[in-house]
Design a protein around this motif. Structure first.
Motif, PDB file in Angstrom:
ATOM      1  N   LEU A 144       0.835  -1.190   0.000  1.00  0.00           N
ATOM      2  CA  LEU A 144       0.000   0.000   0.000  1.00  0.00           C
ATOM      3  C   LEU A 144       0.874   1.247   0.000  1.00  0.00           C
ATOM      4  CD1 LEU A 144      -2.827  -0.619   2.636  1.00  0.00           C
ATOM      5  CD2 LEU A 144      -3.142  -0.182   0.193  1.00  0.00           C
ATOM      6  N   GLN A 145       0.401   2.288  -0.680  1.00  0.00           N
ATOM      7  CA  GLN A 145       1.102   3.563  -0.687  1.00  0.00           C
ATOM      8  C   GLN A 145       0.099   4.674  -0.371  1.00  0.00           C
ATOM      9  OE1 GLN A 145       3.933   3.980  -4.117  1.00  0.00           O
ATOM     10  NE2 GLN A 145       2.914   2.102  -4.765  1.00  0.00           N
ATOM     11  N   LEU A 146       0.543   5.623   0.447  1.00  0.00           N
ATOM     12  CA  LEU A 146      -0.264   6.790   0.764  1.00  0.00           C
ATOM     13  C   LEU A 146       0.440   8.014   0.195  1.00  0.00           C
ATOM     14  CD1 LEU A 146      -2.664   8.114   2.143  1.00  0.00           C
ATOM     15  CD2 LEU A 146      -1.397   8.069   4.303  1.00  0.00           C
ATOM     16  N   GLU A 147      -0.207   8.669  -0.762  1.00  0.00           N
ATOM     17  CA  GLU A 147       0.377   9.823  -1.436  1.00  0.00           C
ATOM     18  C   GLU A 147      -0.358  11.090  -1.013  1.00  0.00           C
ATOM     19  OE1 GLU A 147      -0.193   9.018  -5.548  1.00  0.00           O
ATOM     20  OE2 GLU A 147       1.403   7.522  -5.678  1.00  0.00           O
ATOM     21  N   ILE A 148       0.395  12.186  -0.942  1.00  0.00           N
ATOM     22  CA  ILE A 148      -0.199  13.495  -0.711  1.00  0.00           C
ATOM     23  C   ILE A 148       0.175  14.390  -1.890  1.00  0.00           C
ATOM     24  CG2 ILE A 148       1.758  14.230   0.733  1.00  0.00           C
ATOM     25  CD1 ILE A 148      -0.292  15.970   2.310  1.00  0.00           C
ATOM     26  N   GLU A 149      -0.821  14.968  -2.521  1.00  0.00           N
ATOM     27  CA  GLU A 149      -0.611  15.820  -3.683  1.00  0.00           C
ATOM     28  C   GLU A 149      -0.612  17.282  -3.243  1.00  0.00           C
ATOM     29  OE1 GLU A 149      -3.379  14.978  -6.775  1.00  0.00           O
ATOM     30  OE2 GLU A 149      -3.039  12.805  -6.687  1.00  0.00           O
ATOM     31  N   ILE A 150       0.538  17.942  -3.408  1.00  0.00           N
ATOM     32  CA  ILE A 150       0.719  19.334  -2.980  1.00  0.00           C
ATOM     33  C   ILE A 150       1.611  20.034  -4.005  1.00  0.00           C
ATOM     34  CG2 ILE A 150       0.407  19.030  -0.492  1.00  0.00           C
ATOM     35  CD1 ILE A 150       3.356  18.546  -0.228  1.00  0.00           C
ATOM     36  N   PRO A 151       1.694  21.374  -3.958  1.00  0.00           N
ATOM     37  CA  PRO A 151       2.580  22.084  -4.890  1.00  0.00           C
ATOM     38  C   PRO A 151       4.032  21.629  -4.771  1.00  0.00           C
ATOM     39  CG  PRO A 151       1.062  23.615  -3.837  1.00  0.00           C
ATOM     40  CD  PRO A 151       0.884  22.301  -3.147  1.00  0.00           C
ATOM     41  N   LYS A 152       4.763  21.671  -5.897  1.00  0.00           N
ATOM     42  CA  LYS A 152       6.136  21.165  -5.939  1.00  0.00           C
ATOM     43  C   LYS A 152       7.057  21.882  -4.959  1.00  0.00           C
ATOM     44  CE  LYS A 152       6.108  19.504 -10.722  1.00  0.00           C
ATOM     45  NZ  LYS A 152       6.722  19.632 -12.054  1.00  0.00           N
ATOM     46  N   GLU A 153       6.818  23.184  -4.750  1.00  0.00           N
ATOM     47  CA  GLU A 153       7.731  23.958  -3.908  1.00  0.00           C
ATOM     48  C   GLU A 153       7.514  23.740  -2.413  1.00  0.00           C
ATOM     49  OE1 GLU A 153       4.255  26.599  -5.079  1.00  0.00           O
ATOM     50  OE2 GLU A 153       5.586  25.123  -6.026  1.00  0.00           O
ATOM     51  N   THR A 154       6.523  22.904  -2.048  1.00  0.00           N
ATOM     52  CA  THR A 154       6.241  22.658  -0.638  1.00  0.00           C
ATOM     53  C   THR A 154       7.424  21.980   0.050  1.00  0.00           C
ATOM     54  OG1 THR A 154       3.894  22.386  -1.160  1.00  0.00           O
ATOM     55  CG2 THR A 154       4.638  21.547   0.969  1.00  0.00           C
ATOM     56  N   VAL A 155       7.707  22.407   1.278  1.00  0.00           N
ATOM     57  CA  VAL A 155       8.794  21.821   2.063  1.00  0.00           C
ATOM     58  C   VAL A 155       8.193  20.844   3.071  1.00  0.00           C
ATOM     59  CG1 VAL A 155      10.672  22.284   3.684  1.00  0.00           C
ATOM     60  CG2 VAL A 155      10.198  23.889   1.825  1.00  0.00           C
ATOM     61  N   PHE A 156       8.735  19.588   3.062  1.00  0.00           N
ATOM     62  CA  PHE A 156       8.288  18.581   4.027  1.00  0.00           C
ATOM     63  C   PHE A 156       9.126  18.705   5.293  1.00  0.00           C
ATOM     64  CE2 PHE A 156       6.623  16.719   0.168  1.00  0.00           C
ATOM     65  CZ  PHE A 156       5.456  16.091   0.571  1.00  0.00           C
ATOM     66  N   LEU A 157       8.520  19.174   6.351  1.00  0.00           N
ATOM     67  CA  LEU A 157       9.186  19.186   7.648  1.00  0.00           C
ATOM     68  C   LEU A 157       9.075  17.833   8.340  1.00  0.00           C
ATOM     69  CD1 LEU A 157       7.923  22.670   8.910  1.00  0.00           C
ATOM     70  CD2 LEU A 157      10.056  22.130   7.709  1.00  0.00           C
ATOM     71  N   LYS A 158       8.031  17.129   7.986  1.00  0.00           N
ATOM     72  CA  LYS A 158       7.844  15.759   8.466  1.00  0.00           C
ATOM     73  C   LYS A 158       7.034  14.998   7.427  1.00  0.00           C
ATOM     74  CE  LYS A 158       5.919  12.941  12.201  1.00  0.00           C
ATOM     75  NZ  LYS A 158       5.159  12.935  13.482  1.00  0.00           N
ATOM     76  N   GLY A 159       7.433  13.748   7.199  1.00  0.00           N
ATOM     77  CA  GLY A 159       6.716  12.924   6.241  1.00  0.00           C
ATOM     78  C   GLY A 159       7.263  13.062   4.828  1.00  0.00           C
ATOM     79  N   HIS A 160       6.662  12.332   3.903  1.00  0.00           N
ATOM     80  CA  HIS A 160       7.112  12.287   2.512  1.00  0.00           C
ATOM     81  C   HIS A 160       5.910  12.360   1.579  1.00  0.00           C
ATOM     82  CE1 HIS A 160      11.150  11.069   3.849  1.00  0.00           C
ATOM     83  NE2 HIS A 160      10.521  10.282   4.726  1.00  0.00           N
TER      84      HIS A 160
END
Length: 584
Positions: free
Chosen positions: A517-533
């Protein structure tokens, strides 16, 4: 010269005996090939292939060949689906595989009839729901050579494909096959009177032999061999028919080398490679349903807690066994049968490979067996001298040989000529012993009368229509987004499985074959992940109660979007999406 003479004398005796048999056979041989009652109504390769290809007239069906067998026959694939078929899709698939044993012709016939019934009932609500939920990949006759050899004369039970093999590993290929000694068109058995024999006549029916028990002061007087002569003079009979490689002994799990019909190595045969390659490419296959004598629906596989942690697992894992038991109970209710025979202990079996090495749910149905049948009562026509009717013979209560007695009862109840009465012959290998040829005709105990196939296919379609109800059902719960200030948001969601089956068998987690299973989050490319992927692997979720919580800390350099989208998916499970609104 003295050593050569005995061999010449024996050879001359064998030659004379064979000439005598041939003359007897020629005088007794019928004008036409006998019709094996076990094959009446079953399709040979050409008409079977025509029926498969006719299905392609439906817009729901595509038909293609996965490859050629050792004998050059097509290994057909029938795909039934609504919409475009792609392995990396959001729709799971079910693989349905016909007779993995060539002689188990019922499996191929039922797989074909399943496809025909689905096409014919395409507008029925049950079929619509089935095809909305899953794609069907049907391989109706995976062992086309072995199936076709069932129809060859003399009739016998074939072992494998058309590859010529050295079954006794003496560097000669097929030098000692069975022989039709009485010329009746069937390979049956020979019972030979022998003081060292271990068999005796059944007290209720002398056509049946049972093993004598010395503890009961019983003494054997027969031995039993398949019909034939010792062609290669090694004092073994019919041990090298050159009988090919059996598909159901050539897969990797439990493969046994250097055994008859197993092949030079695992997956050596084109049939095995074609099927394995296809299934590995179909990453969205959730379960494999096989028509096989390796039945695990009336006889579910048993877990063994002592071996759960072994490096090489050889028993079904406990949580998977519970799930199979549940599905097996549903199958038994739909099928309605009882007293299914114990499955054979087969090594290198396709059905075991589908679970242990392919990592999928593996459901295996024998589909039919000889039902329990009481003796048919005969009308008493003869009377004794006093005008009284003769008493019926009482049964001894003997349990040995009960399957053969039951088969005789069933053949008689169905007016099937499925037994060759024992008849004495002169045998060159046993010149001083009484030898009789006879026994059950090949395949009468494996395949039902063809008139029963349609109803059996309907039962299996009913089960398959219910099966998707037990598949995993993904949900995204408690999906929230919280603004922490400075363009930073905390996003949370819980992945859950509301279906009965886990998102993959536990064995799939062990062997790592099914896509996770994969859980994806769709957000703008320039978003910075402080936690998670952006994409997170979710471990196997148990059925009904399985959950996994995921948290992201996101910083948007510019203005935050109005929403983010979550997608939980796996090819063999399906997908679910969720949109979360972002608020300041």
């Amino acid at each position: 010269m003295m050593r050569i003479m005995p061999l010449l004398s024996r050879g001359l005796a064998v030659w004379l005996a064979l000439v005598t048999m041939a003359v007897a056979q020629e005088s007794a041989e019928p004008d036409a090939k006998p019709v094996n009652p076990a094959l009446d109504g079953y399709l040979q390769f050409e008409p079977f292939s025509a029926a498969v290809n006719k299905l392609a007239e439906s817009e729901l069906v595509t038909v293609k060949s996965l490859g050629k067998s050792a004998g050059g026959r097509d290994i057909w694939l029938i795909t039934i689906a609504r919409g475009e078929v792609k392995p990396l899709t959001n729709k799971p698939a079910l693989a349905i595989v016909g007779n993995v044993q060539g002689s188990h012709l019922i499996g191929g016939e039922l797989a074909l009839r399943l496809a025909q019934q689905i096409v014919a009932k395409a507008d029925d609500e049950g079929v619509k729901q089935l095809l909305e939920r899953v794609t069907l990949h049907i391989i109706p006759r995976p062992e086309p050579d072995g199936s076709e050899r069932c129809f060859a004369s003399p009739y016998r039970v074939p072992a494998g494909n058309d590859r010529k093999t050295d079954d006794d590993r003496d560097f000669a290929f097929g030098e000692d096959p069975p022989n039709d000694l009485n010329g009746d068109g069937y390979i049956t058995q020979m019972r030979i009177e022998d003081p060292d024999g271990t068999l005796m006549l059944h007290p209720d029916d002398p056509r049946v032999l049972i093993t004598a028990d010395p503890k009961k002061n019983e003494r054997g007087r027969y031995k039993l061999l398949s019909e034939g002569i010792d062609d290669d003079h090694d004092e073994q009979w019919n041990e090298d028919a050159g009988d090919g490689v059996a598909l159901d002994r050539n897969f990797t799990f439990g493969y046994k080398p250097f055994q008859p019909n197993t092949g030079p190595n695992a997956v050596s045969e084109p049939e095995c490679r074609a099927i394995a390659d296809f299934l590995f490419d179909q990453v969205n296959v959730a379960a494999v349903f096989t028509f096989s004598t390796d039945d695990n629906l009336f006889h579910p596989w048993k877990a063994n807690a002592q071996t759960e942690k072994d490096r090489i697992r050889k028993n079904i894992l406990g949580s998977d066994a519970t799930a199979i038991d549940y599905l097996a109970e549903a199958y038994r209710k739909t099928h309605g049968g009882s007293d299914a025979p114990t499955p054979p202990d087969v090594q290198g079996a396709f059905s075991s490979w589908a679970y242990f090495h392919y990592g999928r749910w593996s459901l295996n149905a024998r589909a039919w067996w000889v039902p329990k049948t009481s003796p048919k009562k005969e009308e008493v026509k003869e009377e004794d001298k006093d005008g009284e009717k003769k008493e019926e013979k009482k049964h001894s209560g003997e349990k040995r040989g009960s399957e053969q007695i039951n088969l005789l009862n069933w053949l008689k109840a169905n007016d099937m000529d499925g037994f060759v009465e024992w008849k004495e012959i002169k045998h060159p290998d046993f010149p001083r012993q009484k030898v009789e040829v006879g026994g059950f005709k090949p395949l009468v105990d494996v395949n039902p009368p063809a008139k029963e196939l349609e109803a059996l296919a309907e039962k299996h379609l009913a089960f398959l229509q219910k099966l998707p109800e037990s598949l995993p059902n993904l949900e995204l719960r408690a999906a929230t987004a919280e603004s922490l200030g400075g363009g930073v948001y905390r996003v949370k969601a819980t992945a859950a499985n509301a279906g009965y089956l886990s998102t993959m068998p536990e064995m799939g987690s062990v062997n790592g074959i099914p896509y996770p299973l994969q859980l994806e989050i769709e957000i703008p490319k320039e978003t910075v992940f402080l936690k998670g992927h952006a994409r997170t692997e979710i471990k196997r979720l148990a059925g009904l109660t399985g959950t996994a919580e995921e948290t992201w800390l996101l910083r948007f350099p510019d203005k935050a979007p109005s929403e983010v989208k979550l997608r939980l998916w796996a090819p063999a499970v399906g997908e679910v999406t969720k949109t979360i609104q972002l608020k300041d």
